[in-house]
Design an enzyme around this catalytic site. Structure first.
Site, short mmCIF file in Angstrom:
data_model
loop_
_atom_site.label_atom_id
_atom_site.label_comp_id
_atom_site.label_asym_id
_atom_site.label_seq_id
_atom_site.Cartn_x
_atom_site.Cartn_y
_atom_site.Cartn_z
N ARG A 145 31.56 -9.17 38.26
CA ARG A 145 30.43 -9.47 37.27
C ARG A 145 29.80 -10.80 37.43
O ARG A 145 28.60 -10.78 37.16
CB ARG A 145 30.94 -9.35 35.63
CG ARG A 145 31.09 -7.99 35.21
CD ARG A 145 31.51 -8.04 33.75
NE ARG A 145 32.89 -8.48 33.63
CZ ARG A 145 33.51 -8.65 32.62
NH1 ARG A 145 32.80 -8.47 31.33
NH2 ARG A 145 34.60 -9.14 32.44
N GLN A 146 30.54 -11.57 38.05
CA GLN A 146 29.70 -12.97 38.59
C GLN A 146 29.00 -12.60 39.87
O GLN A 146 29.88 -13.08 40.80
CB GLN A 146 30.76 -13.92 38.40
CG GLN A 146 30.17 -15.23 39.03
CD GLN A 146 29.43 -16.19 37.67
OE1 GLN A 146 29.72 -15.70 36.67
NE2 GLN A 146 28.26 -17.10 38.17
N HIS A 192 31.97 -2.96 39.14
CA HIS A 192 30.81 -3.31 38.37
C HIS A 192 29.59 -3.52 39.37
O HIS A 192 29.56 -4.66 39.72
CB HIS A 192 31.18 -4.36 37.42
CG HIS A 192 29.90 -4.58 36.47
ND1 HIS A 192 29.53 -4.10 35.38
CD2 HIS A 192 28.90 -5.64 36.61
CE1 HIS A 192 28.64 -4.45 34.78
NE2 HIS A 192 27.98 -5.36 35.46
N LYS A 246 20.46 -4.17 26.24
CA LYS A 246 21.12 -5.48 25.82
C LYS A 246 20.66 -6.73 26.17
O LYS A 246 20.02 -6.76 27.35
CB LYS A 246 22.60 -5.09 26.25
CG LYS A 246 23.50 -6.33 25.86
CD LYS A 246 24.87 -5.86 26.32
CE LYS A 246 25.39 -6.18 27.78
NZ LYS A 246 26.84 -6.05 28.19
N ARG A 304 22.13 -10.58 26.71
CA ARG A 304 23.29 -11.40 26.58
C ARG A 304 22.70 -12.78 26.47
O ARG A 304 22.27 -13.08 27.52
CB ARG A 304 24.20 -10.91 27.91
CG ARG A 304 25.41 -11.55 28.11
CD ARG A 304 26.20 -11.17 29.20
NE ARG A 304 27.03 -10.00 28.80
CZ ARG A 304 28.16 -9.77 28.11
NH1 ARG A 304 28.33 -10.81 27.30
NH2 ARG A 304 28.72 -8.76 28.21
N SER A 328 35.52 -5.72 27.44
CA SER A 328 36.24 -6.97 27.56
C SER A 328 36.47 -7.38 26.04
O SER A 328 37.46 -7.22 25.28
CB SER A 328 35.28 -7.84 28.59
OG SER A 328 36.10 -9.16 28.71
N THR A 329 35.47 -8.18 25.71
CA THR A 329 35.50 -8.80 24.33
C THR A 329 35.28 -7.88 23.34
O THR A 329 35.51 -8.06 22.12
CB THR A 329 34.45 -10.09 24.07
OG1 THR A 329 33.03 -9.39 24.07
CG2 THR A 329 34.89 -11.11 25.17
N GLY A 330 34.71 -6.49 23.51
CA GLY A 330 34.39 -5.68 22.62
C GLY A 330 33.02 -6.08 21.85
O GLY A 330 32.20 -5.04 21.19
N THR A 350 29.91 -5.82 23.43
CA THR A 350 28.89 -4.91 23.66
C THR A 350 29.05 -3.51 22.69
O THR A 350 27.84 -3.07 22.33
CB THR A 350 28.78 -4.44 25.11
OG1 THR A 350 28.82 -5.86 25.74
CG2 THR A 350 27.84 -3.55 25.70
C1 R5P Z 1 28.54 -5.67 31.61
O1 R5P Z 1 27.39 -5.40 31.66
C2 R5P Z 1 29.64 -4.62 31.32
O2 R5P Z 1 29.01 -3.31 31.93
C3 R5P Z 1 30.20 -4.30 30.06
O3 R5P Z 1 29.27 -3.96 29.24
C4 R5P Z 1 30.57 -5.61 29.46
O4 R5P Z 1 31.64 -6.24 30.47
C5 R5P Z 1 31.37 -5.43 28.33
O5 R5P Z 1 31.98 -6.93 27.74
P1 R5P Z 1 32.05 -7.09 26.31
O6 R5P Z 1 33.09 -6.15 26.14
O7 R5P Z 1 32.74 -8.65 26.44
O8 R5P Z 1 31.05 -7.07 25.56
#
Ligand code: R5P
Length: 294
Positions: free
Chosen positions: A93-94, A126, A190, A192, A221-223, A225
């Site tokens: 992701r980075q 990703h 979205k 961010r 990840s953190t949920g 999204t």
């Molecule tokens: C990022 O764009 C990925 O596709 C996921 O949407 C993202 O990594 C989800 O992260 P989190 O659960 O922290 O929102």
């Protein structure tokens, strides 16, 4: 062929070995009292293809380190090819320097792997700003998608679902799976603000009232999204809200957070071992590794 693992994907590794009629030989990995890594193979590797099956979660940093030690040691012991099967590949992701001075982690991770392994097989990495794995890897790469196994699961378990992708990039899963299932879908827009703060908008409206809503993303990840998308479906009166993630990282209370926002069920593939695993990706990896046995 010898199949091994550094500890994160032992179930998949053993299952692949059994199906390929190859030897599964676990590595001994521990640390010295000062924290230095200790790694040992327990089988002969001379002229063998060595397959290291290791997801980068939990502990993405140690996983990377373990894989490099395992790959270098395999070569040192005479292995003719070292293949990494990483059902989940971290650091992707980075993919740019968002702020001055930041490490572009994906490039560094790839550079380290390029030096130590011969081929990488991974599931739904990703890819956002990169078009393909070739943008960062110089070794042979194989990107597999879990879309077919997720679509089969949805077809079996849901009667008339609708699918939501929680951000633009998720069209790669949400739209493709919806097409295969034959149901309606939309992807949200979205924004961010940080790793823990996002907002999303439904641009193409979809009616969630009394529907079985499925939100599909590559990573949970953190949920946050998924939670933002779930709130929209709940507001519209969805009958149920299921979250499906290819890779369930579930950090910082992600599952509780999603449930609080209306998610009734959380499901994942077994790319990362977790109690939510309901969708098996082993057949996809098996197909790819069979080519290495010829
Ligand atoms: C990022 O764009 C990925 O596709 C996921 O949407 C993202 O990594 C989800 O992260 P989190 O659960 O922290 O929102």
């Amino acid at each position: 062929m010898i199949i091994t693992s550094c500890g994160n994907s032992t179930k998949i590794a053993k299952s692949l070995a059994k199906k390929l009629k190859a030897k599964y030989s676990p590595l001994t990995i521990s640390s010295f009292p000062d924290g230095d890594i200790y790694l040992k193979y327990n089988t002969n590797l001379k002229n063998k293809k060595v397959v290291i099956v290791q997801s980068f979660q939990p502990h993405s940093d140690m996983s990377l380190f373990d894989i490099i030690f395992a790959a270098e040691t395999a070569k040192d012991m005479g292995a003719k090819k070292v293949i990494l099967v990483a059902p989940y590949l971290a650091y992707m992701r980075q993919d740019k320097r968002f702020n001055p001075g930041e490490a572009i982690s994906s490039r560094i991770m790839a550079k380290l792997l390029n030096n130590s392994i011969d081929k990488i097989i991974t599931i739904d990495p990703h890819l956002h700003r990169y078009k393909s794995l070739k943008d960062i890897f110089t070794i042979s790469t194989k990107k597999i998608t879990a879309n077919s196994v997720i679509a089969n699961y949805v077809k079996k378990k849901f009667k008339k679902p609708i699918i939501i992708g929680p951000d633009w990039e998720s069209y790669q899963w949400a739209e493709v799976i919806a097409k295969s299932v034959g149901c309606e879908s939309t992807v949200l827009e979205k924004t961010r603000f940080s790793s823990r703060k996002i907002s999303s908008k439904m641009i193409k409206h979809i009616d969630c009232k009394h529907k079985e809503v499925i939100i599909i993303d590559d990573i949970i990840s953190t949920g946050h999204t998924i939670a933002e998308a779930a709130k929209k479906a709940r507001k519209q009166g969805a009958k149920s809200i299921t979250a499906i993630g290819v890779h369930g990282l579930f950090v910082e209370g992600a599952i509780k957070k999603m449930q609080k926002s209306g998610v009734t069920q959380v499901l994942t593939t077994n790319c990362i071992e977790h109690k939510t695993n309901k969708i098996d990706v082993t057949p996809l990896l098996l197909e790819e590794l069979k080519k290495e046995k010829r």
